[in-house]
Design a protein around this motif. Sequence first.
Motif, PDB file in Angstrom:
ATOM      1  N   TYR A 173      -2.613  -2.693 -11.517  1.00 21.31           N
ATOM      2  CA  TYR A 173      -2.428  -3.239 -10.173  1.00 21.31           C
ATOM      3  C   TYR A 173      -2.193  -2.081  -9.193  1.00 21.31           C
ATOM      4  O   TYR A 173      -1.453  -1.129  -9.517  1.00 21.31           O
ATOM      5  N   PRO A 174      -2.800  -2.135  -8.007  1.00 20.36           N
ATOM      6  CA  PRO A 174      -2.667  -1.001  -7.081  1.00 20.36           C
ATOM      7  C   PRO A 174      -1.224  -0.765  -6.621  1.00 20.36           C
ATOM      8  O   PRO A 174      -0.473  -1.696  -6.371  1.00 20.36           O
ATOM      9  N   LYS A 175      -0.887   0.522  -6.522  1.00 18.47           N
ATOM     10  CA  LYS A 175       0.454   0.938  -6.074  1.00 18.47           C
ATOM     11  C   LYS A 175       0.363   1.382  -4.611  1.00 18.47           C
ATOM     12  O   LYS A 175      -0.734   1.431  -4.042  1.00 18.47           O
ATOM     13  N   ASP A 176       1.503   1.747  -4.050  1.00 15.20           N
ATOM     14  CA  ASP A 176       1.525   2.137  -2.636  1.00 15.20           C
ATOM     15  C   ASP A 176       0.541   3.262  -2.350  1.00 15.20           C
ATOM     16  O   ASP A 176      -0.161   3.263  -1.336  1.00 15.20           O
ATOM     17  N   GLU A 177       0.504   4.255  -3.268  1.00 15.30           N
ATOM     18  CA  GLU A 177      -0.411   5.377  -3.011  1.00 15.30           C
ATOM     19  C   GLU A 177      -1.880   4.948  -3.087  1.00 15.30           C
ATOM     20  O   GLU A 177      -2.750   5.558  -2.453  1.00 15.30           O
ATOM     21  N   ASP A 178      -2.155   3.887  -3.844  1.00 14.11           N
ATOM     22  CA  ASP A 178      -3.540   3.385  -3.918  1.00 14.11           C
ATOM     23  C   ASP A 178      -3.925   2.687  -2.607  1.00 14.11           C
ATOM     24  O   ASP A 178      -5.041   2.852  -2.112  1.00 14.11           O
ATOM     25  N   PHE A 179      -2.991   1.914  -2.062  1.00 13.74           N
ATOM     26  CA  PHE A 179      -3.272   1.296  -0.764  1.00 13.74           C
ATOM     27  C   PHE A 179      -3.431   2.373   0.314  1.00 13.74           C
ATOM     28  O   PHE A 179      -4.285   2.250   1.209  1.00 13.74           O
ATOM     29  N   ALA A 180      -2.660   3.436   0.208  1.00 13.40           N
ATOM     30  CA  ALA A 180      -2.803   4.550   1.165  1.00 13.40           C
ATOM     31  C   ALA A 180      -4.184   5.196   1.010  1.00 13.40           C
ATOM     32  O   ALA A 180      -4.811   5.592   2.010  1.00 13.40           O
ATOM     33  N   ALA A 181      -4.659   5.284  -0.227  1.00 11.49           N
ATOM     34  CA  ALA A 181      -5.992   5.860  -0.453  1.00 11.49           C
ATOM     35  C   ALA A 181      -7.067   4.957   0.163  1.00 11.49           C
ATOM     36  O   ALA A 181      -8.071   5.445   0.707  1.00 11.49           O
ATOM     37  N   LEU A 182      -6.858   3.651   0.097  1.00 10.41           N
ATOM     38  CA  LEU A 182      -7.811   2.732   0.738  1.00 10.41           C
ATOM     39  C   LEU A 182      -7.806   2.927   2.255  1.00 10.41           C
ATOM     40  O   LEU A 182      -8.853   2.862   2.905  1.00 10.41           O
ATOM     41  N   ASP A 183      -6.619   3.165   2.812  1.00  7.90           N
ATOM     42  CA  ASP A 183      -6.540   3.439   4.259  1.00  7.90           C
ATOM     43  C   ASP A 183      -7.325   4.703   4.596  1.00  7.90           C
ATOM     44  O   ASP A 183      -8.035   4.750   5.609  1.00  7.90           O
ATOM     45  N   ARG A 184      -7.202   5.714   3.734  1.00  8.18           N
ATOM     46  CA  ARG A 184      -7.942   6.965   4.003  1.00  8.18           C
ATOM     47  C   ARG A 184      -9.454   6.725   3.891  1.00  8.18           C
ATOM     48  O   ARG A 184     -10.241   7.301   4.659  1.00  8.18           O
ATOM     49  N   LEU A 185      -9.845   5.875   2.948  1.00 11.62           N
ATOM     50  CA  LEU A 185     -11.277   5.559   2.826  1.00 11.62           C
ATOM     51  C   LEU A 185     -11.772   4.848   4.097  1.00 11.62           C
ATOM     52  O   LEU A 185     -12.873   5.144   4.597  1.00 11.62           O
ATOM     53  N   ALA A 186     -10.970   3.941   4.619  1.00  9.16           N
ATOM     54  CA  ALA A 186     -11.347   3.261   5.867  1.00  9.16           C
ATOM     55  C   ALA A 186     -11.456   4.263   7.014  1.00  9.16           C
ATOM     56  O   ALA A 186     -12.370   4.182   7.844  1.00  9.16           O
ATOM     57  N   ASP A 187     -10.515   5.239   7.052  1.00 11.06           N
ATOM     58  CA  ASP A 187     -10.598   6.302   8.069  1.00 11.06           C
ATOM     59  C   ASP A 187     -11.918   7.065   7.935  1.00 11.06           C
ATOM     60  O   ASP A 187     -12.579   7.382   8.930  1.00 11.06           O
ATOM     61  N   GLU A 188     -12.250   7.392   6.701  1.00 13.17           N
ATOM     62  CA  GLU A 188     -13.461   8.169   6.441  1.00 13.17           C
ATOM     63  C   GLU A 188     -14.710   7.394   6.883  1.00 13.17           C
ATOM     64  O   GLU A 188     -15.633   7.962   7.471  1.00 13.17           O
ATOM     65  N   ILE A 189     -14.721   6.096   6.603  1.00 10.63           N
ATOM     66  CA  ILE A 189     -15.883   5.284   6.999  1.00 10.63           C
ATOM     67  C   ILE A 189     -15.987   5.242   8.515  1.00 10.63           C
ATOM     68  O   ILE A 189     -17.075   5.381   9.081  1.00 10.63           O
ATOM     69  N   ARG A 190     -14.854   5.072   9.189  1.00  6.50           N
ATOM     70  CA  ARG A 190     -14.904   5.075  10.662  1.00  6.50           C
ATOM     71  C   ARG A 190     -15.453   6.413  11.169  1.00  6.50           C
ATOM     72  O   ARG A 190     -16.286   6.446  12.070  1.00  6.50           O
ATOM     73  N   LYS A 191     -14.970   7.498  10.574  1.00  8.90           N
ATOM     74  CA  LYS A 191     -15.436   8.824  11.001  1.00  8.90           C
ATOM     75  C   LYS A 191     -16.946   8.951  10.789  1.00  8.90           C
ATOM     76  O   LYS A 191     -17.670   9.424  11.673  1.00  8.90           O
TER      77      LYS A 191
END
Length: 396
Positions: free
Chosen positions: A368-386
Amino acid sequence: MAAREIVPGVFAVGAIDWDRRLFDELIPLPDGTTYNSYLVRGSEKTALIDTVDPTKTAELMGNLDGLGVDAIDYIVSSHAEQDHSGSIPAMLGRFGGAKVVTNQKCRDFLVDLLRIPQDRFIVIGDGDTLDLGDRTLEFIIAPWVHWPETMLTYLREDRILFTCDLFGSHYATSSLYVPDGGRVYESAKRYYAEIMMPFRASIRRHLEKLASREIDVIAPSHGPVYDRPAFITDAYRDWTGDAVGNMVVLPYVSMHGSTQAMVDHFVDALVQRGIGVQPFNLTKTDTGDLAKALVDAATVVIGSPTVIFGPHPQVIYAAYLANLLRPKTRYATVIGSYGWGGKTVDTVKDMLGRLKVEFLEGVYVRGYPKDEDFAALDRLADEIRKRHEEAGIVPS
Ligand code: FEO
């Protein structure tokens, strides 16, 4: 469906299949379909342009009876697939003097698929014409608007272009012409996605060739006729063009909630960054809807758990389909979770080998995803926006 007149002497004589729900045992048909056939009467000769699926031969015969047709000189075959060619043998049986007019490649298919005798054919080439008296049919060889043998027919005097599969829609309607632009647009886009998208480059070339031609009516062999041709040619220019939209398509499966939690978080992260997202739970998804979403999305993110050693089989199917359809997607990646290991990410990447995409770093986590995994998803969303911004795709 009774025959309907397009212009005096030119009739739609095909059949509506209201109840068909699967095509090629592959493509869902939520709105049924039609098999359009057209009768063109000249002052000296009569031509039938394409026939209907063999399950509807009697309807085609009935429509010809209703118009009092007692002779057909030419049966133009634009495409050998049986939903258009399947009634040719019955037509040849009924109209003993009729010849099948088509190109060499299509002739060879028809001989193989329908066992039509060689002496029943007239073989034509690109630009050739057929004189019906006061009307002229001109043939335009247009390979890969489904199969390699496909061609279009232009009725010069009436400026009607008969396009067979090209520009079609699987949309059963009693209206001869497009009855409701929005619904037909969506249906035609879905049809493009499922059938035409792999041939995007060929279609672009055909569109360029057709641009200089005066066309009043486009008459495809599925769905309603276009009395405003720009409705569908403009749409095809958009779909086959290079522009992509600010959209992430997210096909996924979750077995025990881990991938689902990641998808839910990721959807919100994308929305918060002004990026459109279309999640498709593959256990509930109509594959036609998924294909349609792929037409112009900039990014595809595949969500999968690991089953034994690799992706969930539903994900394998979706990846195979996307690879086959070859959308113009620019970026792709994988998110999901695993229990003890496996090759899910590499397998999905390998399966998308025909797509010209840049793979972004995904998020693949144990359990199950942990806090750091959700943070990694946020970074992926940042990367896609970029990436979208860099590519000139404007986030909302
Ligand atoms: Fe509608 Fe490729 O047949």
